[in-house]
Each structure stands twice: as structure tokens, then as C-alpha cells.
Design a protein around this motif. Structure first.
Motif, PDB file in Angstrom:
ATOM      1  N   THR A 105       0.575  -1.307   0.213  1.00  0.00           N
ATOM      2  CA  THR A 105       0.034  -0.023   0.130  1.00  0.00           C
ATOM      3  C   THR A 105       0.757   0.981  -0.086  1.00  0.00           C
ATOM      4  O   THR A 105       0.498   2.161  -0.811  1.00  0.00           O
ATOM      5  N   ASP A 127      -6.273  -0.889  -4.525  1.00  0.00           N
ATOM      6  CA  ASP A 127      -5.751  -1.323  -3.416  1.00  0.00           C
ATOM      7  C   ASP A 127      -6.698  -2.545  -2.666  1.00  0.00           C
ATOM      8  O   ASP A 127      -7.607  -2.253  -1.993  1.00  0.00           O
ATOM      9  N   GLU A 128      -6.342  -3.779  -2.851  1.00  0.00           N
ATOM     10  CA  GLU A 128      -7.339  -4.771  -2.641  1.00  0.00           C
ATOM     11  C   GLU A 128      -8.656  -4.800  -2.635  1.00  0.00           C
ATOM     12  O   GLU A 128      -9.442  -4.806  -1.942  1.00  0.00           O
TER      13      GLU A 128
END
Ligand SMILES: Nc1ncnc2c1ncn2[C@@H]1O[C@H](COP(=O)(O)OP(=O)(O)OP(=O)(O)O)[C@@H](O)[C@H]1O
Ligand SMILES: [Mg+2]
Length: 371
Positions: A42, A160-161
Motif C-alpha cells: 500500500t 488497493d485490494e
């Protein structure tokens, strides 16, 4: 092209989140950052839109140092999607999607028209435009998140995910949608995940991070599965990487046997010409349209009267088939493993039997791939 040149992030408490990252993200490709929790994925992603400022090194977009660009303008030129979508709870779906265009000064009508177009692109129904985020399923919320990130047509999309909070079936369909979208849009996508299978499905290139914020390996999915650089990468990928890697090889490379496939009106005696004592152990019976009916073993054939039509015998289920034109060796192997005959049935795009592949033949094909 996004270039990390020795990009590092050390927090004031001494935590090394990212330790000198050197990496080039190619334009119009999907690059996946994968690695265990806390390995700096991240942090690295957020360096690209300056949500995190590096404490060392440089990040460039198409050669230009991003420190020389205004952070809020930079951010509006980069789409960003996070887990659980991060939608504004008090704005409708349509207004959520129109957020960035409105910030960029578009007229309301034009922004809403664009939002409606994007809803269709990501597979949302027009009727959902007036709903609020809490009135949508998790998968629908993620679609809104993707639509919002694409609204101003940014060349770069950071994710991000984005799909980790939804169930596996929805997740697979969101992945399929992203693959389809990317074929159409050709964005430069940087996608963060914990999940190596997701990385292998989506990534043109995969960056594996290790604890301590270091890059362990940067490769194509195929090379990553074939040649992990060290024990960390190998264990992160998982022990079944050999099987996963088979998904990169087309089943069309297999040579299928047709001589053990018989019509339901053929008699037992005919099947016994190739199947039976010392010959093949199983025959596949197909109907008049060449759709599979089931397997009959050599032992059973030897017990039956020779004049009986094969279609009248009790057949073992053929299990699931693989598509000779579109499936991979992994699908063929899976079909063989699940088949009572230990053999996989290959079909064409209309489900008609092309031939069968035995474990020996599959083994030989896998062996040649493994080299
Ligand atoms: N503001 C902060 N202050 C101090 N340390 C931080 C801060 N933000 C992140 N870290 C640390 O930096 C490291 C990398 O964090 P990062 O969020 O980049 O990891 P990640 O790979 O995305 O992990 P996850 O898979 O859990 O999301 C972690 O050890 C984290 O605790
Ligand atoms: Mg993270």
C-alpha cells in the motif's frame, strides 16, 4: 510508464515500510503488487499519487518527477479504488461516480451523463443510479468504486485490494469484469492483493514484496510460477505452483484419442476391438450428436453379451469436460483427476466430444511443459 528509482519510505518511528524500490510499471498493462501483510504494498502504491511522500528516491510518471506536480491535480489524473469501495454514504450511486468530473469543473448534466455511461460499462443497472451505497451488495459497491475511479478517464488506475471484501464467487466475476474492461480501456493499472491466484489471473507483471518492504521478484506470472527466485517467493506462491502454471498452456496442445470413443448404437463387440484384455481400460460412449454419455470399463464390457448396444449399458459418469479450443492444461488435468476413468473428455465449443486424453498422455504433456 511509472518508475520507482530507489523509492523508500521510513516512518518517523523507524519503521521501514519500503526499502529502496526499483521498479518500472509499464503503460497500458496491469501490474500487481503482491506480498504478505506489512510488506509495503500500500505504501508503494500510494507513492504514485503522492498520498505517501517517499523519504528517499524518486517516483516518475512518463519520466517526470511527481514531486514537481501539484498533488491534488496529480490525484485527479489517477483513479484510485480501495477495499470496500470507500464510497460517500450520503451520495447516490450516480453522484458518487460523478464526483471527480464535478471537481474538474464539468457541467452537472455532462458529469451525470458520463456517470450513467460508466454504470453500464461496469455492469450496473440504470435503476441503481438513485440508490445509496448501503442499498447495494458488496460486489455492486465495488463496481461503483471502479466506475468512480474511471470517471475522469485517467490513464492510471490504482487499486488497493479492491475485491478482498467480497465472497469468492463475486470476486471471480469482478476479476472477469476487470479483465474485460482492461481489454477495452488499456489503462496503466497497479493492483494490490494478498492473493497470489488473483495476481496470476490479473497481472501482466507481478511484483512480489517481502517483509521489510523489499522487492523479492518482478516477473511475468508464468515465469514467477516456473522460477521463483528463492525460498520466500516459492513458499508465498504455494506448493501447488506446478499445477497453477498449467493454466498458461493451452489444452489444444494435447493429442486426443478418438479410438476409444464409441457411438451408443455400437455393440459391445465393437468396443472390445480397442478396449478390453490388454488394450485400453475404458471406452467413452457418445450419443448421436456426439455429446458424452459416460464411461464403460473393459471389465464390464467383458462381462456383457457381445451384441448389446453400448447405450443400454450402465455407464459411469463422464464428470466434467474441457474445451479443446479455449481451456488450459490445468482444466484438462482437473477433468482427468475428477473422472472415474482417470481420463478427461475433450469437447468442442458445442460440447461435442473431440476425443479423450489419458493420464499417461497428460503426464507426457505436463512433463514436456515442465522443462
Ligand atoms: N503511518 C505509519 N506510521 C508508521 N508505520 C506505518 C505507517 N503506515 C504504515 N506503516 C508500516 O509500514 C509497513 C508497510 O505498510 P503497508 O500498509 O504498506 O503494508 P501492506 O503490504 O499494504 O500490508 P497489508 O497487506 O496488511 O495491507 C507496515 O509495517 C506498517 O505497519
Ligand atoms: Mg495494504
Amino acid at each position: 510508464m511509472i518508475t520507482f528509482e530507489g523509492a523508500a519510505k521510513v516512518y518517523p518511528d523507524g519503521t521501514v515500510a519500503v526499502a529502496g524500490l526499483d521498479l518500472t510499471v509499464e503503460t497500458a498493462k496491469t501490474t500487481v503488487f503482491v506480498g504478505p501483510s506489512g510488506s509495503g504494498k500500500t505504501t508503494s502504491l500510494r507513492m504514485i499519487n503522492r498520498m505517501v511522500e517517499p523519504t528517499g528516491g524518486t517516483v516518475r510518471i512518463d519520466g517526470a518527477d511527481i514531486r514537481e506536480q501539484d498533488p491534488s491535480r496529480l490525484r485527479r489524473s489517477i483513479g484510485y479504488v480501495i477495499q470496500q469501495a470507500g464510497l460517500f454514504p450520503h451520495r447516490t450511486v450516480l453522484d458518487n461516480i460523478a464526483t471527480v468530473p464535478l471537481l474538474l469543473g464539468w457541467r452537472r448534466g455532462k458529469a451525470r451523463a458520463r456517470a450513467a455511461e460508466l454504470m453500464e460499462l461496469v455492469g450496473l443497472e440504470p435503476a441503481q443510479a438513485k440508490r445509496y451505497p448501503h442499498q447495494l451488495s458488496g460486489g455492486q459497491q465495488q463496481r461503483v468504486g471502479v466506475a468512480r475511479a474511471l470517471a475522469a478517464d485517467p490513464p492510471i488506475l490504482l487499486m488497493d485490494e479492491p475485491f478482498s471484501a467480497v465472497d469468492p464467487i463475486v470476486r471471480t466475476s469482478l476479476q472477469d469484469e476487470l479483465i474485460r474492461l482492461q481489454r477495452e480501456l488499456n489503462k496503466t493499472i497497479v493492483f494490490v492483493t494478498h492473493d497470489i491466484d488473483e495476481a496470476v489471473r490479473l497481472g501482466d507483471r507481478i511484483a512480489v514484496f517481502r517483509p521489510g518492504g523489499e522487492l523479492a521478484q518482478y516477473d511475468t506470472p508464468e515465469r514467477l510460477l516456473a522460477e521463483p527466485v528463492d525460498g520466500f517467493v516459492e513458499s508465498f506462491i504455494g506448493y501447488d505452483r506446478g499445477v497453477r502454471r498449467l493454466s498458461f498452456f493451452p489444452a489444444s496442445a494435447l493429442s486426443l484419442r478418438e479410438d476409444v470413443v464409441f457411438d451408443d448404437e455400437d455393440r459391445v463387440e465393437r468396443a472390445l476391438t480397442t478396449v478390453g484384455d490388454g488394450g485400453e481400460p475404458w471406452a467413452l460412449v457418445v450419443d448421436g450428436d456426439r455429446l458424452p454419455m459416460g464411461w464403460v470399463s473393459a471389465a464390464q464390457l467383458l462381462r456383457e453379451p457381445t451384441g448389446v448396444p453400448l447405450g443400454t449399458l450402465e455407464l459411469a459418469p463422464y464428470g466434467h469436460t474441457f474445451d479443446v479450443g479455449t481451456d488450459s492444461l490445468r482444466a484438462a488435468l482437473d477433468a482427468a483427476v475428477l473422472s472415474p476413468a482417470g481420463r478427461a473428455v475433450g469437447v468442442d465449443d458445442e460440447g461435442r466430444v473431440v476425443g479423450v486424453v489419458s493420464q499417461e498422455d497428460l503426464g507426457a504433456a505436463l512433463w514436456s511443459v515442465a522443462e
